[in-house]
Design a protein around this motif. Structure first.
Motif, PDB file in Angstrom:
ATOM      1  N   PHE A 190       1.303  16.782  -0.527  1.00 13.64           N
ATOM      2  CA  PHE A 190       1.195  16.123   0.768  1.00 13.64           C
ATOM      3  C   PHE A 190       0.353  14.858   0.630  1.00 13.64           C
ATOM      4  N   PRO A 191       0.522  13.882   1.546  1.00 17.05           N
ATOM      5  CA  PRO A 191      -0.275  12.650   1.465  1.00 17.05           C
ATOM      6  C   PRO A 191      -1.708  12.890   1.934  1.00 17.05           C
ATOM      7  N   GLU A 192      -2.648  12.077   1.416  1.00 14.45           N
ATOM      8  CA  GLU A 192      -4.037  12.195   1.858  1.00 14.45           C
ATOM      9  C   GLU A 192      -4.166  11.913   3.350  1.00 14.45           C
ATOM     10  N   LYS A 193      -3.270  11.052   3.874  1.00 15.08           N
ATOM     11  CA  LYS A 193      -3.265  10.723   5.289  1.00 15.08           C
ATOM     12  C   LYS A 193      -1.830  10.616   5.752  1.00 15.08           C
ATOM     13  N   PHE A 194      -1.472  11.380   6.807  1.00  8.93           N
ATOM     14  CA  PHE A 194      -0.132  11.287   7.364  1.00  8.93           C
ATOM     15  C   PHE A 194       0.037   9.956   8.081  1.00  8.93           C
ATOM     16  N   ASP A 195       1.264   9.408   8.044  1.00  7.33           N
ATOM     17  CA  ASP A 195       1.487   8.144   8.745  1.00  7.33           C
ATOM     18  C   ASP A 195       1.762   8.400  10.220  1.00  7.33           C
ATOM     19  N   SER A 196       2.097   7.336  10.961  1.00 13.76           N
ATOM     20  CA  SER A 196       2.221   7.437  12.412  1.00 13.76           C
ATOM     21  C   SER A 196       3.595   7.910  12.871  1.00 13.76           C
ATOM     22  N   LEU A 197       4.530   8.169  11.934  1.00 13.11           N
ATOM     23  CA  LEU A 197       5.882   8.557  12.320  1.00 13.11           C
ATOM     24  C   LEU A 197       6.197  10.020  12.041  1.00 13.11           C
ATOM     25  N   GLU A 198       5.658  10.577  10.969  1.00 10.89           N
ATOM     26  CA  GLU A 198       5.950  11.961  10.639  1.00 10.89           C
ATOM     27  C   GLU A 198       4.852  12.542   9.756  1.00 10.89           C
ATOM     28  N   ARG A 199       4.871  13.884   9.644  1.00  8.01           N
ATOM     29  CA  ARG A 199       3.975  14.590   8.739  1.00  8.01           C
ATOM     30  C   ARG A 199       4.867  15.373   7.767  1.00  8.01           C
ATOM     31  N   ARG A 200       5.008  14.877   6.553  1.00  6.05           N
ATOM     32  CA  ARG A 200       5.962  15.476   5.597  1.00  6.05           C
ATOM     33  C   ARG A 200       5.227  16.026   4.379  1.00  6.05           C
ATOM     34  N   VAL A 201       5.560  17.267   4.009  1.00  5.16           N
ATOM     35  CA  VAL A 201       5.007  17.895   2.818  1.00  5.16           C
ATOM     36  C   VAL A 201       6.156  18.483   2.003  1.00  5.16           C
ATOM     37  N   THR A 202       5.888  18.769   0.724  1.00  3.23           N
ATOM     38  CA  THR A 202       6.888  19.371  -0.152  1.00  3.23           C
ATOM     39  C   THR A 202       6.348  20.688  -0.692  1.00  3.23           C
ATOM     40  N   LEU A 203       7.178  21.732  -0.617  1.00  2.00           N
ATOM     41  CA  LEU A 203       6.751  23.076  -1.035  1.00  2.00           C
ATOM     42  C   LEU A 203       7.697  23.631  -2.087  1.00  2.00           C
ATOM     43  N   SER A 255       0.836  -1.196   0.000  1.00  2.00           N
ATOM     44  CA  SER A 255       0.000   0.000   0.000  1.00  2.00           C
ATOM     45  C   SER A 255       0.873   1.249   0.000  1.00  2.00           C
ATOM     46  N   VAL A 256       0.620   2.136  -0.951  1.00  2.00           N
ATOM     47  CA  VAL A 256       1.362   3.385  -1.077  1.00  2.00           C
ATOM     48  C   VAL A 256       0.385   4.526  -0.859  1.00  2.00           C
ATOM     49  N   PRO A 257       0.738   5.490  -0.002  1.00  2.00           N
ATOM     50  CA  PRO A 257      -0.207   6.575   0.261  1.00  2.00           C
ATOM     51  C   PRO A 257      -0.480   7.408  -0.974  1.00  2.00           C
ATOM     52  N   GLU A 258      -1.736   7.836  -1.130  1.00  4.34           N
ATOM     53  CA  GLU A 258      -2.100   8.719  -2.227  1.00  4.34           C
ATOM     54  C   GLU A 258      -1.691  10.149  -1.868  1.00  4.34           C
ATOM     55  N   TYR A 259      -1.204  10.883  -2.859  1.00  2.00           N
ATOM     56  CA  TYR A 259      -0.744  12.247  -2.611  1.00  2.00           C
ATOM     57  C   TYR A 259      -1.674  13.264  -3.271  1.00  2.00           C
ATOM     58  N   VAL A 260      -1.749  14.422  -2.636  1.00  2.00           N
ATOM     59  CA  VAL A 260      -2.545  15.538  -3.127  1.00  2.00           C
ATOM     60  C   VAL A 260      -1.589  16.662  -3.511  1.00  2.00           C
ATOM     61  N   THR A 261      -1.811  17.275  -4.655  1.00  2.00           N
ATOM     62  CA  THR A 261      -0.990  18.411  -5.089  1.00  2.00           C
ATOM     63  C   THR A 261      -1.888  19.629  -5.277  1.00  2.00           C
ATOM     64  N   LYS A 262      -1.552  20.708  -4.586  1.00  2.00           N
ATOM     65  CA  LYS A 262      -2.292  21.965  -4.713  1.00  2.00           C
ATOM     66  C   LYS A 262      -1.377  22.992  -5.379  1.00  2.00           C
ATOM     67  N   LEU A 282      -4.369  30.706  -1.933  1.00  2.00           N
ATOM     68  CA  LEU A 282      -5.197  29.594  -1.478  1.00  2.00           C
ATOM     69  C   LEU A 282      -4.893  29.271  -0.020  1.00  2.00           C
ATOM     70  N   THR A 283      -5.960  28.954   0.731  1.00  2.00           N
ATOM     71  CA  THR A 283      -5.811  28.475   2.108  1.00  2.00           C
ATOM     72  C   THR A 283      -6.368  27.067   2.176  1.00  2.00           C
ATOM     73  N   ILE A 284      -5.592  26.133   2.733  1.00  2.00           N
ATOM     74  CA  ILE A 284      -6.035  24.741   2.799  1.00  2.00           C
ATOM     75  C   ILE A 284      -5.794  24.170   4.189  1.00  2.00           C
ATOM     76  N   LYS A 285      -6.530  23.086   4.491  1.00  2.00           N
ATOM     77  CA  LYS A 285      -6.352  22.317   5.724  1.00  2.00           C
ATOM     78  C   LYS A 285      -5.658  21.007   5.382  1.00  2.00           C
ATOM     79  N   LEU A 286      -4.627  20.672   6.121  1.00  2.00           N
ATOM     80  CA  LEU A 286      -3.930  19.406   5.931  1.00  2.00           C
ATOM     81  C   LEU A 286      -4.637  18.301   6.711  1.00  2.00           C
ATOM     82  N   PRO A 287      -4.299  17.018   6.446  1.00  2.00           N
ATOM     83  CA  PRO A 287      -4.995  15.903   7.100  1.00  2.00           C
ATOM     84  C   PRO A 287      -4.957  15.937   8.626  1.00  2.00           C
ATOM     85  N   ASP A 288      -3.932  16.575   9.221  1.00  2.00           N
ATOM     86  CA  ASP A 288      -3.831  16.628  10.685  1.00  2.00           C
ATOM     87  C   ASP A 288      -4.504  17.853  11.276  1.00  2.00           C
TER      88      ASP A 288
END
Length: 352
Positions: free
Chosen positions: A173-186, A138-145, A153-159
């Protein structure tokens, strides 16, 4: 083995941990999150183990866990070469000496390799999976804004964290952050208001620089080529250079300026009004040259500017424009710098 190696070995041989990595579900998520809360020193080992398990495909059938455990325990317990007499009829030979001389991790690697290889070979000979059945990790699905020039634009992240994106910016950013970190790319410019979570650091990756925060508000500006600015409004952030390993800690009111050309990292102060004014629709220039003004106007209003002639003097333009349209802004600039302009839709012409 050290403590981290002990934990790592425990995890990669734990069927429930493997099941959690391969096929996560709410029950397993809750169990392993509580386990990590009780063992905070294990986070690095968990990441290593998860990466290793994620890289392996699960065999169609798994040998009996009890049998594997007994074999591992028996072999790993043999840390010393038995004190025995060798004779012509002795079973021990050079092969025995070679095995006992191996260190513990080499034995573990050999056991895992042989176990997986023999299992896969047996499956190929005895089992044919259904045509549409696949063992997929299973690979997390990513969202690109993405904001185009002239958009914000103002957005809310999964957390629950909030992000404001300036014009010409991309956030992934991923649709759902995992249990170890919350990582996004800007790429571009954004302001982050991060929800506190001491067990899941929030990390923003911008080129070679990673900004790590817990409960923090900060701005990242990656718009200008070869210049990155990270400005901390509240909380604390740790900034890490991926290649050099250099780490910088910022306190509120401090700004890191980084140049990729010479990999320099300098810390200074900043004006929150100047850095964050764009969030409230405030366009500001501070001793800006002509090219900087043109690029900023194009990004802010989403227009294309062409220039006829050239300014007689070098520009050092300063000004603050709050929620004003382009016509009014150019009118004020033309009064100071002496030029004519025309606006036709998204095309703007400056004449000197």
């Amino acid at each position: 083995m050290n403590r981290q190696d002990d934990i790592f070995f425990f995890l990669i041989t734990n069927p429930e941990f493997i099941r959690w990595v391969k096929h996560p579900n709410p029950e397993l998520d809750t169990y392993w999150k509580n386990w990590m809360l009780a063992h905070p020193e294990s986070l690095e080992a968990v990441k290593r183990a998860r990466e290793m398990v994620s890289g392996l495909r699960r065999p169609s059938s798994i040998p009996d866990a009890g049998a594997k455990s007994r074999v591992l325990q028996t072999i790993l317990a043999s840390d010393r070469i038995p004190n025995q007499q060798f004779s012509k009829k002795s079973i021990s030979s050079t092969k025995n000496l070679f095995w006992f001389a191996l260190d513990q991790w080499t034995k573990v690697a050999a056991i895992l390799f042989l176990t997986l290889s023999s299992t896969v070979l047996l499956n190929k000979m005895t089992y044919t999976p259904p045509a549409q059945e696949e063992n997929v990790i299973s690979v997390p699905e990513y969202v690109t804004k993405i904001t185009r020039f002239g958009e914000k634009l103002t957005i809310k992240l999964p957390d629950g964290s909030s992000v404001w994106l300036n014009s010409g910016t991309e956030l992934r950013f991923p649709e759902k952050f995992d249990s170890l970190e919350r990582r996004v790319t800007l790429h571009g410019e954004g302001f982050f208001d991060v929800i506190p979570d001491s067990h899941r650091p929030f990390r923003v990756e911008t080129g070679k620089i990673v900004t790590e925060a817990l409960g923090t508000s900060f701005s990242i500006n990656d718009i200008v080529e070869d210049r990155l600015e990270i400005s901390l409004v509240s909380g604390k952030v740790k900034i890490n250079h991926n290649r050099t390993g250099e780490i910088v800690l910022l306190n509120p009111g401090e700004q890191l300026s980084y140049r990729d050309s010479n990999q320099s990292m300098e810390v200074g102060t900043f004006s929150a009004e100047k850095i964050l004014g764009w969030k409230d629709g405030i366009l500001e220039f501070s001793k800006a040259g002509f090219e900087e003004v043109v690029k900023k106007l194009e990004r802010w209003y989403g227009v294309q500017i062409t220039v006829s002639g050239h300014p007689e003097n070098s520009w050092q333009l300063s000004g603050r424009y709050a929620n004003q349209d382009l016509d009014l802004v150019l009118n004020r600039m033309a009064f100071i710098e002496t030029f004519d302009y025309s606006i036709k839709g998204k095309n703007v012409q400056l004449k000197f």
